[in-house]
Design a protein around this motif. Structure first.
Motif, PDB file in Angstrom:
ATOM      1  N   ALA A  56      -6.909  -6.715 -16.723  1.00  0.00           N
ATOM      2  CA  ALA A  56      -8.360  -6.665 -16.906  1.00  0.00           C
ATOM      3  C   ALA A  56      -9.049  -7.572 -15.886  1.00  0.00           C
ATOM      4  CB  ALA A  56      -8.720  -7.090 -18.327  1.00  0.00           C
ATOM      5  N   ALA A  57      -8.438  -8.734 -15.598  1.00  0.00           N
ATOM      6  CA  ALA A  57      -9.011  -9.630 -14.590  1.00  0.00           C
ATOM      7  C   ALA A  57      -9.030  -8.948 -13.223  1.00  0.00           C
ATOM      8  CB  ALA A  57      -8.212 -10.931 -14.539  1.00  0.00           C
ATOM      9  N   GLY A  58      -7.918  -8.304 -12.874  1.00  0.00           N
ATOM     10  CA  GLY A  58      -7.842  -7.595 -11.590  1.00  0.00           C
ATOM     11  C   GLY A  58      -8.868  -6.480 -11.509  1.00  0.00           C
ATOM     12  N   ASP A  59      -9.013  -5.731 -12.604  1.00  0.00           N
ATOM     13  CA  ASP A  59      -9.989  -4.624 -12.616  1.00  0.00           C
ATOM     14  C   ASP A  59     -11.415  -5.149 -12.445  1.00  0.00           C
ATOM     15  OD1 ASP A  59      -8.046  -2.780 -12.897  1.00  0.00           O
ATOM     16  OD2 ASP A  59      -8.311  -2.482 -15.054  1.00  0.00           O
ATOM     17  N   ALA A  60     -11.727  -6.263 -13.133  1.00  0.00           N
ATOM     18  CA  ALA A  60     -13.073  -6.823 -13.016  1.00  0.00           C
ATOM     19  C   ALA A  60     -13.341  -7.226 -11.562  1.00  0.00           C
ATOM     20  CB  ALA A  60     -13.211  -8.040 -13.941  1.00  0.00           C
ATOM     21  N   VAL A  61     -12.350  -7.853 -10.916  1.00  0.00           N
ATOM     22  CA  VAL A  61     -12.557  -8.303  -9.536  1.00  0.00           C
ATOM     23  C   VAL A  61     -12.673  -7.108  -8.593  1.00  0.00           C
ATOM     24  CG1 VAL A  61     -11.505  -9.552  -7.621  1.00  0.00           C
ATOM     25  CG2 VAL A  61     -11.527 -10.567  -9.915  1.00  0.00           C
ATOM     26  N   ARG A  62     -11.937  -6.042  -8.903  1.00  0.00           N
ATOM     27  CA  ARG A  62     -12.069  -4.833  -8.081  1.00  0.00           C
ATOM     28  C   ARG A  62     -13.516  -4.318  -8.133  1.00  0.00           C
ATOM     29  NH1 ARG A  62      -7.541  -2.795 -10.038  1.00  0.00           N
ATOM     30  NH2 ARG A  62      -6.219  -3.988  -8.617  1.00  0.00           N
ATOM     31  N   GLN A  63     -14.103  -4.327  -9.324  1.00  0.00           N
ATOM     32  CA  GLN A  63     -15.515  -3.922  -9.454  1.00  0.00           C
ATOM     33  C   GLN A  63     -16.442  -4.840  -8.664  1.00  0.00           C
ATOM     34  OE1 GLN A  63     -17.355  -3.169 -13.264  1.00  0.00           O
ATOM     35  NE2 GLN A  63     -15.368  -2.602 -14.145  1.00  0.00           N
ATOM     36  N   MET A  64     -16.152  -6.150  -8.706  1.00  0.00           N
ATOM     37  CA  MET A  64     -16.990  -7.100  -7.950  1.00  0.00           C
ATOM     38  C   MET A  64     -16.900  -6.822  -6.450  1.00  0.00           C
ATOM     39  SD  MET A  64     -16.015 -10.612  -9.958  1.00  0.00           S
ATOM     40  CE  MET A  64     -15.627 -10.482 -11.712  1.00  0.00           C
ATOM     41  N   CYS A  65     -15.696  -6.452  -5.995  1.00  0.00           N
ATOM     42  CA  CYS A  65     -15.544  -6.128  -4.570  1.00  0.00           C
ATOM     43  C   CYS A  65     -16.389  -4.911  -4.218  1.00  0.00           C
ATOM     44  CB  CYS A  65     -14.079  -5.852  -4.241  1.00  0.00           C
ATOM     45  SG  CYS A  65     -13.079  -7.337  -4.234  1.00  0.00           S
ATOM     46  N   GLU A  66     -16.332  -3.878  -5.087  1.00  0.00           N
ATOM     47  CA  GLU A  66     -17.083  -2.654  -4.816  1.00  0.00           C
ATOM     48  C   GLU A  66     -18.586  -2.916  -4.789  1.00  0.00           C
ATOM     49  OE1 GLU A  66     -15.818   0.348  -4.279  1.00  0.00           O
ATOM     50  OE2 GLU A  66     -13.718   0.055  -4.811  1.00  0.00           O
ATOM     51  N   ARG A  67     -19.057  -3.799  -5.683  1.00  0.00           N
ATOM     52  CA  ARG A  67     -20.499  -3.956  -5.856  1.00  0.00           C
ATOM     53  C   ARG A  67     -21.089  -5.047  -4.993  1.00  0.00           C
ATOM     54  NH1 ARG A  67     -22.825  -3.937 -11.569  1.00  0.00           N
ATOM     55  NH2 ARG A  67     -24.694  -3.945 -10.269  1.00  0.00           N
ATOM     56  N   LEU A  68     -20.299  -6.076  -4.626  1.00  0.00           N
ATOM     57  CA  LEU A  68     -20.887  -7.198  -3.902  1.00  0.00           C
ATOM     58  C   LEU A  68     -20.029  -7.757  -2.762  1.00  0.00           C
ATOM     59  CD1 LEU A  68     -23.291  -9.346  -3.956  1.00  0.00           C
ATOM     60  CD2 LEU A  68     -21.627 -10.840  -5.051  1.00  0.00           C
ATOM     61  N   LEU A  69     -18.736  -7.967  -3.048  1.00  0.00           N
ATOM     62  CA  LEU A  69     -17.965  -8.837  -2.144  1.00  0.00           C
ATOM     63  C   LEU A  69     -17.612  -8.164  -0.815  1.00  0.00           C
ATOM     64  CD1 LEU A  69     -15.611 -10.434  -4.833  1.00  0.00           C
ATOM     65  CD2 LEU A  69     -17.672 -11.412  -3.819  1.00  0.00           C
ATOM     66  N   ALA A  70     -17.269  -6.883  -0.873  1.00  0.00           N
ATOM     67  CA  ALA A  70     -16.827  -6.206   0.349  1.00  0.00           C
ATOM     68  C   ALA A  70     -17.877  -5.197   0.801  1.00  0.00           C
ATOM     69  CB  ALA A  70     -15.500  -5.497   0.100  1.00  0.00           C
ATOM     70  N   ASN A  71     -17.982  -5.033   2.100  1.00  0.00           N
ATOM     71  CA  ASN A  71     -18.844  -3.991   2.662  1.00  0.00           C
ATOM     72  C   ASN A  71     -18.028  -2.704   2.741  1.00  0.00           C
ATOM     73  OD1 ASN A  71     -20.077  -2.191   4.425  1.00  0.00           O
ATOM     74  ND2 ASN A  71     -21.057  -3.831   5.592  1.00  0.00           N
ATOM     75  N   PRO A  72     -18.382  -1.673   1.945  1.00  0.00           N
ATOM     76  CA  PRO A  72     -17.522  -0.490   1.866  1.00  0.00           C
ATOM     77  C   PRO A  72     -17.433   0.292   3.174  1.00  0.00           C
ATOM     78  CG  PRO A  72     -19.586  -0.132   0.684  1.00  0.00           C
ATOM     79  CD  PRO A  72     -19.577  -1.579   1.083  1.00  0.00           C
ATOM     80  N   VAL A  73     -18.371   0.070   4.088  1.00  0.00           N
ATOM     81  CA  VAL A  73     -18.356   0.818   5.351  1.00  0.00           C
ATOM     82  C   VAL A  73     -17.418   0.163   6.365  1.00  0.00           C
ATOM     83  CG1 VAL A  73     -19.765   1.614   7.283  1.00  0.00           C
ATOM     84  CG2 VAL A  73     -20.722   1.585   4.972  1.00  0.00           C
ATOM     85  N   THR A  74     -17.371  -1.174   6.367  1.00  0.00           N
ATOM     86  CA  THR A  74     -16.669  -1.855   7.461  1.00  0.00           C
ATOM     87  C   THR A  74     -15.457  -2.663   7.007  1.00  0.00           C
ATOM     88  OG1 THR A  74     -18.085  -3.804   7.217  1.00  0.00           O
ATOM     89  CG2 THR A  74     -18.829  -2.110   8.741  1.00  0.00           C
ATOM     90  N   GLU A  75     -15.270  -2.817   5.701  1.00  0.00           N
ATOM     91  CA  GLU A  75     -14.218  -3.721   5.246  1.00  0.00           C
ATOM     92  C   GLU A  75     -13.282  -3.073   4.230  1.00  0.00           C
ATOM     93  OE1 GLU A  75     -16.354  -8.081   5.563  1.00  0.00           O
ATOM     94  OE2 GLU A  75     -16.853  -6.852   3.829  1.00  0.00           O
ATOM     95  N   ASP A  76     -12.034  -3.526   4.250  1.00  0.00           N
ATOM     96  CA  ASP A  76     -11.074  -3.183   3.210  1.00  0.00           C
ATOM     97  C   ASP A  76     -10.803  -4.422   2.378  1.00  0.00           C
ATOM     98  OD1 ASP A  76     -10.512  -0.492   3.843  1.00  0.00           O
ATOM     99  OD2 ASP A  76      -9.258  -1.140   5.520  1.00  0.00           O
ATOM    100  N   TYR A  77     -10.523  -4.224   1.092  1.00  0.00           N
ATOM    101  CA  TYR A  77     -10.144  -5.373   0.264  1.00  0.00           C
ATOM    102  C   TYR A  77      -8.829  -5.102  -0.432  1.00  0.00           C
ATOM    103  CZ  TYR A  77     -11.824  -2.749  -3.736  1.00  0.00           C
ATOM    104  OH  TYR A  77     -11.998  -1.780  -4.686  1.00  0.00           O
ATOM    105  N   GLU A  78      -8.178  -6.181  -0.807  1.00  0.00           N
ATOM    106  CA  GLU A  78      -6.876  -6.102  -1.470  1.00  0.00           C
ATOM    107  C   GLU A  78      -6.791  -7.263  -2.449  1.00  0.00           C
ATOM    108  OE1 GLU A  78      -2.200  -6.725  -0.028  1.00  0.00           O
ATOM    109  OE2 GLU A  78      -3.875  -7.492   1.163  1.00  0.00           O
ATOM    110  N   ILE A  79      -6.451  -6.964  -3.713  1.00  0.00           N
ATOM    111  CA  ILE A  79      -6.202  -8.032  -4.686  1.00  0.00           C
ATOM    112  C   ILE A  79      -4.840  -8.623  -4.331  1.00  0.00           C
ATOM    113  CG2 ILE A  79      -6.000  -8.633  -7.137  1.00  0.00           C
ATOM    114  CD1 ILE A  79      -8.659  -7.384  -6.716  1.00  0.00           C
ATOM    115  N   ALA A  80      -4.819  -9.868  -3.882  1.00  0.00           N
ATOM    116  CA  ALA A  80      -3.577 -10.454  -3.393  1.00  0.00           C
ATOM    117  C   ALA A  80      -2.760 -11.072  -4.514  1.00  0.00           C
ATOM    118  CB  ALA A  80      -3.886 -11.506  -2.328  1.00  0.00           C
ATOM    119  N   ARG A  81      -3.428 -11.648  -5.516  1.00  0.00           N
ATOM    120  CA  ARG A  81      -2.675 -12.372  -6.546  1.00  0.00           C
ATOM    121  C   ARG A  81      -3.546 -12.543  -7.781  1.00  0.00           C
ATOM    122  NH1 ARG A  81       0.260 -17.732  -4.592  1.00  0.00           N
ATOM    123  NH2 ARG A  81      -1.872 -18.355  -4.157  1.00  0.00           N
ATOM    124  N   VAL A  82      -2.942 -12.432  -8.958  1.00  0.00           N
ATOM    125  CA  VAL A  82      -3.599 -12.777 -10.222  1.00  0.00           C
ATOM    126  C   VAL A  82      -2.682 -13.774 -10.918  1.00  0.00           C
ATOM    127  CG1 VAL A  82      -4.497 -11.929 -12.414  1.00  0.00           C
ATOM    128  CG2 VAL A  82      -4.579 -10.451 -10.404  1.00  0.00           C
TER     129      VAL A  82
END
Lengths: 86, 86
Positions: A56-82
């Motif tokens: 659930a923690a990983g899923d929440a952070v994935r949502q944060m990446c989609e909505r704020l942390l990463a730029n979907p046009v120019t950046e890729d993100y990866e959950i490295a560790r929980v």
């Protein structure tokens, strides 16, 4: 609810120009590190999150990446560790 | 010489103010992610290096961190991964 520390890597997408990485590679060459062939610079984001399970923690952070942390046009993100926090 | 891809995390030292992390945590709260307790933002640096062994690649990158990549007063660094490139 438990507490988890989630680490995320956000990096410029392959094929996107990375001027900061280019500048670092050039500076390293100038300093004598001639064996550096390429440098890419991204962000390392560490979030402490309250959640019921590590998934659930990983899923929440994935949502944060989609909505704020990463730029979907120019950046890729990866959950490295929980990891669980006591 | 082989080629290695070395990943480094450079993060604000514990106890050092991290205004960017604070801003991200506040923005996440505003977006409704109330379970975020803390955010810290560092750099994720990926270097492609020619070296004889994985250990030599790691040592070279450690030197680069000391001399250029990390600020020794305010930042900690950690070699996160060394992987061979074919």
């Amino acid at each position: 609810m438990s507490r988890y520390r989630v680490s995320v890597h956000i990096v410029p997408r392959k094929g996107i120009l990375d001027p900061q990485g280019k500048a670092v590679a050039d500076a390293l060459h100038t300093l004598g590190f001639r064996d550096v062939e390429d440098a890419r610079i991204g962000r390392h984001v560490v979030l402490d999150v309250a959640a019921r399970t590590p998934d659930a923690a990983g899923d929440a952070v994935r949502q944060m990446c989609e909505r704020l942390l990463a730029n979907p046009v120019t950046e890729d993100y990866e959950i490295a560790r929980v990891e669980g926090l006591s």
